[in-house]
Design a protein around this motif. Structure first.
Motif, PDB file in Angstrom:
ATOM      1  N   ASN A  96       0.836  -1.202   0.000  1.00 11.27           N
ATOM      2  CA  ASN A  96       0.000   0.000   0.000  1.00 11.27           C
ATOM      3  C   ASN A  96       0.868   1.247   0.000  1.00 11.27           C
ATOM      4  OD1 ASN A  96      -1.431   2.307   1.326  1.00 11.27           O
ATOM      5  ND2 ASN A  96      -3.148   0.890   1.135  1.00 11.27           N
ATOM      6  N   TYR A  97       1.899   1.260   0.799  1.00  8.50           N
ATOM      7  CA  TYR A  97       2.832   2.396   0.855  1.00  8.50           C
ATOM      8  C   TYR A  97       3.452   2.633  -0.522  1.00  8.50           C
ATOM      9  CZ  TYR A  97       6.954   5.110   2.151  1.00  8.50           C
ATOM     10  OH  TYR A  97       7.922   6.069   2.223  1.00  8.50           O
ATOM     11  N   ILE A 123       0.876   9.875   2.654  1.00 12.90           N
ATOM     12  CA  ILE A 123       0.974   8.752   3.578  1.00 12.90           C
ATOM     13  C   ILE A 123       0.402   9.222   4.903  1.00 12.90           C
ATOM     14  CG2 ILE A 123       2.566   7.241   4.807  1.00 12.90           C
ATOM     15  CD1 ILE A 123       2.317   6.641   1.846  1.00 12.90           C
ATOM     16  N   SER A 124      -0.498   8.440   5.452  1.00 17.89           N
ATOM     17  CA  SER A 124      -1.126   8.860   6.715  1.00 17.89           C
ATOM     18  C   SER A 124      -0.199   8.557   7.892  1.00 17.89           C
ATOM     19  CB  SER A 124      -2.464   8.156   6.906  1.00 17.89           C
ATOM     20  OG  SER A 124      -2.254   6.795   7.190  1.00 17.89           O
ATOM     21  N   SER A 125      -0.576   9.078   9.033  1.00 19.97           N
ATOM     22  CA  SER A 125       0.232   8.862  10.239  1.00 19.97           C
ATOM     23  C   SER A 125       0.073   7.453  10.773  1.00 19.97           C
ATOM     24  CB  SER A 125      -0.184   9.873  11.308  1.00 19.97           C
ATOM     25  OG  SER A 125      -1.552   9.697  11.622  1.00 19.97           O
ATOM     26  N   MET A 129       2.628   3.650  12.899  1.00 19.52           N
ATOM     27  CA  MET A 129       1.993   2.830  13.921  1.00 19.52           C
ATOM     28  C   MET A 129       1.899   1.371  13.468  1.00 19.52           C
ATOM     29  SD  MET A 129      -1.668   3.243  15.857  1.00 19.52           S
ATOM     30  CE  MET A 129      -1.562   4.992  15.811  1.00 19.52           C
ATOM     31  N   VAL A 130       1.599   1.148  12.193  1.00 18.84           N
ATOM     32  CA  VAL A 130       1.522  -0.214  11.668  1.00 18.84           C
ATOM     33  C   VAL A 130       2.896  -0.863  11.700  1.00 18.84           C
ATOM     34  CG1 VAL A 130       1.045  -1.576   9.599  1.00 18.84           C
ATOM     35  CG2 VAL A 130      -0.515   0.226  10.268  1.00 18.84           C
ATOM     36  N   VAL A 131       3.926  -0.114  11.323  1.00 19.75           N
ATOM     37  CA  VAL A 131       5.291  -0.648  11.363  1.00 19.75           C
ATOM     38  C   VAL A 131       5.665  -1.007  12.799  1.00 19.75           C
ATOM     39  CG1 VAL A 131       7.722  -0.075  11.013  1.00 19.75           C
ATOM     40  CG2 VAL A 131       6.034   0.540   9.280  1.00 19.75           C
ATOM     41  N   LEU A 132       5.381  -0.122  13.750  1.00 21.28           N
ATOM     42  CA  LEU A 132       5.681  -0.400  15.151  1.00 21.28           C
ATOM     43  C   LEU A 132       4.899  -1.613  15.648  1.00 21.28           C
ATOM     44  CD1 LEU A 132       7.088   0.441  17.785  1.00 21.28           C
ATOM     45  CD2 LEU A 132       5.106   1.896  18.257  1.00 21.28           C
ATOM     46  N   ALA A 133       3.622  -1.696  15.285  1.00 24.61           N
ATOM     47  CA  ALA A 133       2.804  -2.836  15.713  1.00 24.61           C
ATOM     48  C   ALA A 133       3.336  -4.140  15.135  1.00 24.61           C
ATOM     49  CB  ALA A 133       1.357  -2.616  15.301  1.00 24.61           C
TER      50      ALA A 133
END
Length: 162
Positions: A96-97, A123-125, A129-133
């Motif tokens: 998606n990125y 690109i949203s914020s 958070m998804v990468v960290l999760a």
């Protein structure tokens, strides 16, 4: 993305929301969206299975039904399922990125009245958070995979002379 909704005005004061659910016959959807739908659905099921296996393993540890191979296999299976789920989520997010960064568009049918590509894509914020999760999920599952049953040891109290 499972559906697209648009506002269509019938008169000056009324707007109607028209929604279209995506199906496999919708050829206008890019491949990355169709695959991402499944890459995000499958992890939900895999994580659920992994958590059930982890609870079963923890139950065996706490209730002292320690059968080393069976208990370790439950933790191993839980870790593997969760790692696969985390990988699926990470792949969908990276794809998606990449699509947003390359400003790829979607050729919606003309009846939707949606442009091929928005004027601006950002690109949203949520991406950090998804990468960290995903990283935290993979780390937690590495801990699960590295679990070892405690060695059986008998504690003998010291006897003091009175």
């Amino acid at each position: 993305m499972w559906k697209v909704c648009t506002y269509q005005s019938n008169s000056l004061q009324s707007k109607v929301i028209a929604c279209h659910l995506y199906t496999y016959s919708d050829t206008y959807l890019p491949l990355n969206i169709r695959i991402a739908q499944h890459l995000l659905l499958a992890p939900s099921l895999l994580i659920l299975q992994g958590k059930v296996l982890m609870v079963m393993g923890l139950q065996r540890v706490c209730v002292a039904h320690l059968q080393k191979e069976n208990t370790c296999n439950l933790f191993l299976a839980s870790g593997v399922l969760s790692n696969i789920a985390g990988t699926f989520i990470f792949i969908a997010m990276i794809w998606n990125y990449h699509s947003v960064m390359n400003e790829e568009g979607i050729r919606f049918p003309p009846s939707f009245h949606i442009p091929f590509r928005p004027d601006r894509q950002e690109i949203s914020s949520i991406i950090p958070m998804v990468v960290l999760a995903a990283i935290l999920m993979l780390l937690s599952e590495l801990f699960t995979l590295s679990y070892q049953l405690p060695t059986k040891s008998q504690v003998y109290p010291e006897v003091s002379e009175v």
